[in-house]
Design a protein around this motif. Structure first.
Motif, short mmCIF file in Angstrom:
data_model
loop_
_atom_site.label_atom_id
_atom_site.label_comp_id
_atom_site.label_asym_id
_atom_site.label_seq_id
_atom_site.Cartn_x
_atom_site.Cartn_y
_atom_site.Cartn_z
N GLU A 91 3.06 -12.04 5.30
CA GLU A 91 3.95 -11.41 4.31
C GLU A 91 4.13 -9.92 4.55
OE1 GLU A 91 5.67 -13.15 1.97
OE2 GLU A 91 4.82 -14.90 3.00
N ALA A 119 1.76 -7.72 4.53
CA ALA A 119 0.88 -7.02 3.60
C ALA A 119 -0.50 -6.84 4.23
CB ALA A 119 0.78 -7.79 2.28
N GLN A 143 6.09 -17.30 -11.42
CA GLN A 143 6.06 -16.80 -10.05
C GLN A 143 5.00 -17.53 -9.24
OE1 GLN A 143 5.44 -12.62 -11.21
NE2 GLN A 143 7.15 -12.12 -9.86
N ARG A 146 2.56 -16.23 -3.75
CA ARG A 146 3.18 -15.52 -2.64
C ARG A 146 4.15 -14.44 -3.16
NH1 ARG A 146 3.63 -17.36 2.55
NH2 ARG A 146 3.23 -19.51 1.89
N GLU A 147 4.90 -14.76 -4.21
CA GLU A 147 5.83 -13.79 -4.79
C GLU A 147 5.08 -12.61 -5.42
OE1 GLU A 147 9.66 -16.52 -6.09
OE2 GLU A 147 7.85 -16.58 -7.33
N LEU A 169 2.18 -11.54 -4.44
CA LEU A 169 1.68 -10.75 -3.31
C LEU A 169 2.79 -9.86 -2.76
CD1 LEU A 169 -0.26 -9.89 -1.11
CD2 LEU A 169 0.27 -12.03 0.11
N SER A 170 4.00 -10.39 -2.61
CA SER A 170 5.11 -9.61 -2.10
C SER A 170 5.41 -8.42 -3.00
CB SER A 170 6.35 -10.49 -1.95
OG SER A 170 7.46 -9.73 -1.51
N HIS A 171 5.42 -8.67 -4.32
CA HIS A 171 5.69 -7.60 -5.27
C HIS A 171 4.56 -6.57 -5.25
CE1 HIS A 171 6.83 -5.39 -8.82
NE2 HIS A 171 5.75 -5.77 -9.47
N THR A 172 3.32 -7.04 -5.15
CA THR A 172 2.18 -6.13 -5.08
C THR A 172 2.26 -5.26 -3.84
OG1 THR A 172 0.79 -7.72 -6.27
CG2 THR A 172 -0.34 -6.01 -5.02
N SER A 173 2.66 -5.85 -2.72
CA SER A 173 2.81 -5.09 -1.48
C SER A 173 3.85 -3.99 -1.64
CB SER A 173 3.21 -6.03 -0.33
OG SER A 173 3.47 -5.31 0.85
N ASP A 174 4.98 -4.31 -2.24
CA ASP A 174 6.03 -3.30 -2.45
C ASP A 174 5.53 -2.18 -3.36
OD1 ASP A 174 7.75 -4.79 -0.89
OD2 ASP A 174 8.77 -5.74 -2.58
N ASP A 204 2.02 -20.99 -2.63
CA ASP A 204 3.32 -21.29 -3.23
C ASP A 204 3.19 -21.97 -4.59
OD1 ASP A 204 4.98 -20.31 -1.06
OD2 ASP A 204 4.19 -22.00 0.08
#
Length: 636
Positions: A253, A255, A313, A316-317, A319-324, A437
């Motif tokens: 991802e 991250a 959510q 994975r979503e 994690l993506s938001h946390t990374s951003d 997921d």
């Protein structure tokens, strides 16, 4: 940045002002102490050790620095006072009392950990060498956080090993000279602040935190009006297979493992509170410039990490938001946290920190063993007996091994509740790695268990402290503890008590935790923050006793007049200005007033009443007083 020669004084850095401010909130405490123990086995050259310490202090001005407030501004003063190696031989005392070595060493370590520093006196590093047995020593090192951070302690130990070897063997140490001193860094930072270089970053944080809610983690005890920062630590292992799977997921991802661990922790907080908008504290080393990487000093900066999530959510979503979120925060990490607080404009309260009460961080630990000639040297971190925040979750990475530690405020949380938090987080991490997921509402500890139908809203804002939480089961009637999402709350985790009769559930409005034996204990939500609407009439005039206090307020805040019931923080004051007010009250009025008193009474009328007197502090007994007193007498 360039480094001129040593200076007598310079502005304090942003981190130093923050730490100095926090220290003044608990002037008789040791909340900001960083303590390590170095276990030494073999033939120790005490003279070489002493000379190595002196050489390190000569290389790093921070180890010779103290602080003074001049005209309302905090200054760091570089002195020639170097840390002294105090040698205490406890072998005879142990023999006379027939006491075990570990007990007395532990007592002396605890004593050192809880011993406060006077920030106006250099040095702010204490070194005590305990001679425990033939060829056995323990070196206790206690730094005040205002002159060092955890990274600095690693630098100190690395240089100690190199310089001890040089003094013991006569070989050169081959350590490069520091390119600059901490005072140079603080002066550069002060110049950046005066020229408005961080204004754009401050605007980012103002928008990022606009409307951010307080994270309402239920506690085991009501929050006291004035925190004592008493704490404890709970340590636990993190399974290697779990971190390996999280690492693979994170790489896929774009991250990092830290971001995956943080995402799991945010899900845990969502699970505990039902909130979809989570603000956690984070840390950054503050050493993004190569000139300061090998410099001893206080560089750590705090970050506010705002993560939005809901049960629909996938992991994975999240994690993506946390990374951003993390990447954006890193892009603006150079803005000192004090400027973030000022930009946020939150009214300061005496019982909690601004913006967040829960911190999540990851550190990389150096090797536990030092290379010293003729010695086996092992570094040991000393457990904290205080907590600067409600909860601080720290992940330590040593190579590919991860361990966890939660420091917690013992006035708020009981140890079983913290253990339950850790267990639930570990279960979430394991499921996140296996099933990224899956919607987060279905992550462990629920897993594939049948979902409970959501029953009403989240737990109420106010929960009375009730003696009898649940009545006896009658017929098919029983009680259930459900989390804010309507699922059974795991043992030790907070939830609302519901009475169940057949297929009918009735909420009781009581927030509780279930113990392993099935009994229930109350849990508490934080009180709502008081805002400007809660203040008294600001137009009420001040009397003769209050007039000097009001005059200082006007001077510091740049106002023509203030009312006796005006709240300092509603008027635009913040923590750094509060420090200035307290200093001026002490200097001009001779007021016996602490920063903690100011936060508890942030009005002119309240301060005037507080200055009439206060009770004396209680004395604390020491279980090992006889042996400790004897050692103090013999080691002078």
């Amino acid at each position: 940045m360039t480094g001129p020669g040593p200076v007598a004084a310079s502005p304090a850095s942003s981190a130093q002002r923050r730490i100095h401010f926090l220290d003044q909130l608990v002037p008789d405490g040791a909340v900001q102490n960083i303590t390590r123990a170095l276990d030494l086995r073999g033939d120790l050259d005490v003279t070489a050790l002493h000379l190595a310490v002196r050489r390190i202090a000569g290389r790093h001005e921070s180890l010779r620095t103290c602080f003074a407030t001049v005209d309302g501004s905090l200054r760091q003063l570089i002195t020639e006072r170097v840390p002294r190696l105090r040698v205490v031989d406890i072998r005879d005392v142990l023999a006379r009392h027939g006491a075990p070595t570990t007990g007395l060493v532990r007592a002396l370590t605890d004593q050192e950990t809880t011993r406060a520093f006077d920030l106006a006196r250099a040095p702010l590093l204490r070194l005590t060498l305990l001679h425990t047995a033939p060829h056995r020593y323990v070196l206790l090192m206690s730094f005040h956080h205002v002159i060092a951070d955890a990274w600095s302690v690693d630098i100190f130990l690395t240089e100690l090993a190199a310089l001890y070897r040089a003094e013991h063997t006569g070989e050169p140490a081959c350590l490069p000279e520091p390119r600059l001193q901490y005072a140079d860094y603080a002066t550069w930072q002060h110049r950046m602040l005066r020229t408005g270089r961080w204004e754009r970053g401050a605007n980012y944080w103002r928008e990022q935190l606009r409307g951010a809610p307080e994270l309402a983690v239920p506690t085991d005890h009501p929050r006291p009006a004035r925190p004592a920062y008493r704490g404890d630590s709970y340590r636990f292992a993190i399974d290697a297979d779990v971190t390996a799977r999280l690492g693979e997921l994170a790489r896929a991802e774009g991250a990092t493992v830290f971001m995956a661990l943080l995402a799991g922790f945010a899900i845990l907080m969502h699970r505990c509170t039902g909130q979809r908008d989570i603000v956690l504290g984070g840390t950054t080393s503050g050493r993004d410039r190569p000139e300061v990487e090998q410099l001893i000093g206080a560089f750590v900066n705090m970050l506010a990490l705002r993560i939005r999530l809901d049960g629909d959510q996938s992991a994975r979503e999240v994690l993506s938001h946390t990374s951003d979120t993390c990447q954006d925060a890193y892009d603006h990490q150079d803005v000192p946290f004090e400027q973030v607080v000022a930009a946020h404009g939150e009214v300061r309260r005496p019982d909690r920190h601004p913006i967040f009460q829960v911190v999540f961080q990851m550190i990389t630990e150096a090797a536990a063993e030092l290379s010293l000639p003729g010695l086996i040297a092992t570094v040991q971190e000393v457990d904290r007996e205080n907590s600067t925040y409600d909860l601080v979750c720290t992940v330590a990475r040593t190579g590919e091994r991860f361990t966890g530690r939660i420091d917690y405020d013992t006035d708020l949380f009981a140890r079983p509740s913290v253990e339950a938090l850790a267990e639930c987080w570990l279960a979430i991490l394991a499921d996140l790695g296996r099933n990224p997921d899956r919607p987060i509402r279905e992550l462990a500890p629920y897993g594939d268990r049948a979902a409970v139908t959501a029953v009403g809203q989240a737990a109420p804002d106010r929960v009375p402290d009730v003696a009898a939480l649940a009545g006896p089961a009658v017929g098919d009637a029983h009680d259930e503890v459900l989390d804010p999402h309507g699922r059974p709350a795991p043992v030790g985790m907070p939830g609302e008590l519901w009475t169940v009769v057949g297929d009918r559930r009735t909420r009781t409005g009581r927030l509780v935790r279930q113990r392993p034996d099935g009994s229930l204990v109350p849990a508490y939500l934080p009180e709502r923050p008081a805002g400007a609407a809660d203040t008294l009439d600001a137009t009420a005039g001040v009397d003769a006793t209050e007039a000097p206090i009001a005059g200082i307020w006007c001077e510091v805040l740049g106002l023509a007049e203030v009312g006796r019931h005006d709240n300092f923080f509603v008027l635009g004051g913040h923590s750094l200005l509060a420090t200035v007010v307290v200093t001026l009250l002490q200097e001009r009025l001779g007021a016996s007033l602490s920063l903690a008193d100011f936060f508890l009474h942030p009005t002119v009328a309240g301060l005037a009443a507080e200055l009439t007197g206060r009770p004396a502090a209680d004395e604390v007994d020491d279980d090992l007083a006889e042996m400790l007193t004897e050692l103090e007498r013999e080691s002078r």
